[in-house]
Design an enzyme around this catalytic site. Structure first.
Site, PDB file in Angstrom:
ATOM      1  CG  LEU A  33      -2.115   0.901   1.308  1.00 37.92           C
ATOM      2  CD1 LEU A  33      -3.030   0.704   0.109  1.00 37.92           C
ATOM      3  CD2 LEU A  33      -2.880   0.653   2.595  1.00 37.92           C
ATOM      4  CG  ASP A  34       0.689   4.026  -3.300  1.00 29.70           C
ATOM      5  OD1 ASP A  34       1.422   3.118  -3.716  1.00 29.70           O
ATOM      6  OD2 ASP A  34      -0.148   4.616  -4.015  1.00 29.70           O
ATOM      7  N   PRO A  35       3.003   4.496   0.591  1.00 27.16           N
ATOM      8  CG  PRO A  35       5.307   4.841   0.554  1.00 27.16           C
ATOM      9  CD  PRO A  35       4.159   4.476  -0.327  1.00 27.16           C
ATOM     10  NE  ARG A 167       0.550   5.768  -6.454  1.00 21.28           N
ATOM     11  CZ  ARG A 167       1.767   5.470  -6.918  1.00 21.28           C
ATOM     12  NH1 ARG A 167       2.554   6.423  -7.361  1.00 21.28           N
ATOM     13  NH2 ARG A 167       2.182   4.227  -6.935  1.00 21.28           N
TER      14      ARG A 167
END
Length: 295
Positions: A33-35, A167
């Site tokens: 999961l993206d930071p 994104r």
């Protein structure tokens, strides 16, 4: 363990915290999961690390905020702005293009991602100014719901397949409306049926551990693997299954479809994940005698 990942923490950091809290060496998450993103991050502990790949294959659900009028190098709010544009996107305009972004899509992984190129992650190369154009890959967006918003800022609920970059989806929506856009907020609310309503924060897990009640935060593998069809074998097959010996389907009177994976039970225990190989049932992932917190 269904962990609620906070923003500004990497998925690997979450796993490190779980290892420290539980004093377990063997742990791993089920998909980065993206930071900057928050939400559902299942962490497998002990023998349960063997089912991480199965959870990763499941569909995901996200709540995302898309903001028009700017784009960033990371396609989210944590990156540097690379372009701005005059934008006056209204709700009706966004609603009109959403059907174009559902179904089967081709996406190119963004440079700031964990996808690897020649053994190195793309975000590591991007930080050094190296740009690599990865080939397009197929993903599937099952549903996009416009939850609300005002001019240029909108909230979306998105259900999609593994490997879908929200994104990139938002950035592509910006282009489709002759504008530019980035993902200003992202939260994963579900992965493979594991919901955000059932998550635990890291401080909660630590408190449960100190109170000797950490098993409250542990989901049994039987529950997590409920999306696979079960097979129940006669007790006499127990010693064959637990040693990995292929089972003759005709003799065992089992009906198994080819190219399909099943959870295999015997004597009331989850033995492992099995599939058909020629005329036999073979355990391809042995899960018995788990090293998790419930055994």
């Amino acid at each position: 363990m269904n962990i609620l990942k906070p923003p500004a923490m990497t998925s690997s950091d979450v796993v490190s915290h779980v290892r420290r809290i539980l004093m377990q060496k063997k742990a791993g998450h089920t998909g980065t999961l993206d930071p900057g993103a928050a939400g559902v991050l299942p962490v497998c502990v002990g023998r349960a690390t063997k089912i991480a790949d199965y959870i990763m294959r499941g569909d995901k659900e996200y709540i995302a905020e898309i903001t028009f009028g700017a784009e960033t190098d990371t396609q989210d709010s944590y990156g540097s702005v690379t372009r701005t544009c005059e934008s006056n996107i209204m709700k009706e305009m966004l609603a009109c293009i959403l059907p174009d972004f559902t179904g089967k899509l081709l996406q190119r992984p963004p440079m700031y991602s964990a996808v690897k190129h020649e053994g190195r992650k793309l975000y590591q190369l991007a930080r050094k100014g190296i740009v690599v154009e990865k080939p397009l890959r197929e993903v599937r967006v099952h549903e996009i719901e416009l939850l609300g918003g005002t001019c240029n800022r909108f909230l979306l609920r998105i259900r999609c397949s593994k490997g879908t970059y929200i994104r990139t989806l938002c950035a592509d929506m910006g282009e489709a409306l002759s504008s530019c856009a980035y993902t200003s907020f992202l939260m994963r609310t579900e992965t493979c049926g594991i919901r955000i309503e059932d998550t635990y924060t890291l401080p909660e897990v630590e408190m449960l551990m100190q109170a000797g009640d950490v098993e409250r935060a542990v989901q049994p593998m039987e529950q997590v693997l409920s999306f696979l069809e079960p097979i129940y074998c006669d007790p006499y097959l127990y010693r064959f299954l637990t040693t990995g010996t292929p089972i003759d389907l005709a003799k065992a009177k089992l009906s198994v479809e080819p190219d399909k994976e099943y959870t295999v039970y015997c004597k009331g225990e989850l033995i492992g994940i099995g599939k058909k190989e020629r005329d036999t049932l073979k355990i391809v992932s042995m899960l018995k005698e788990l090293g998790d917190l419930r055994r």
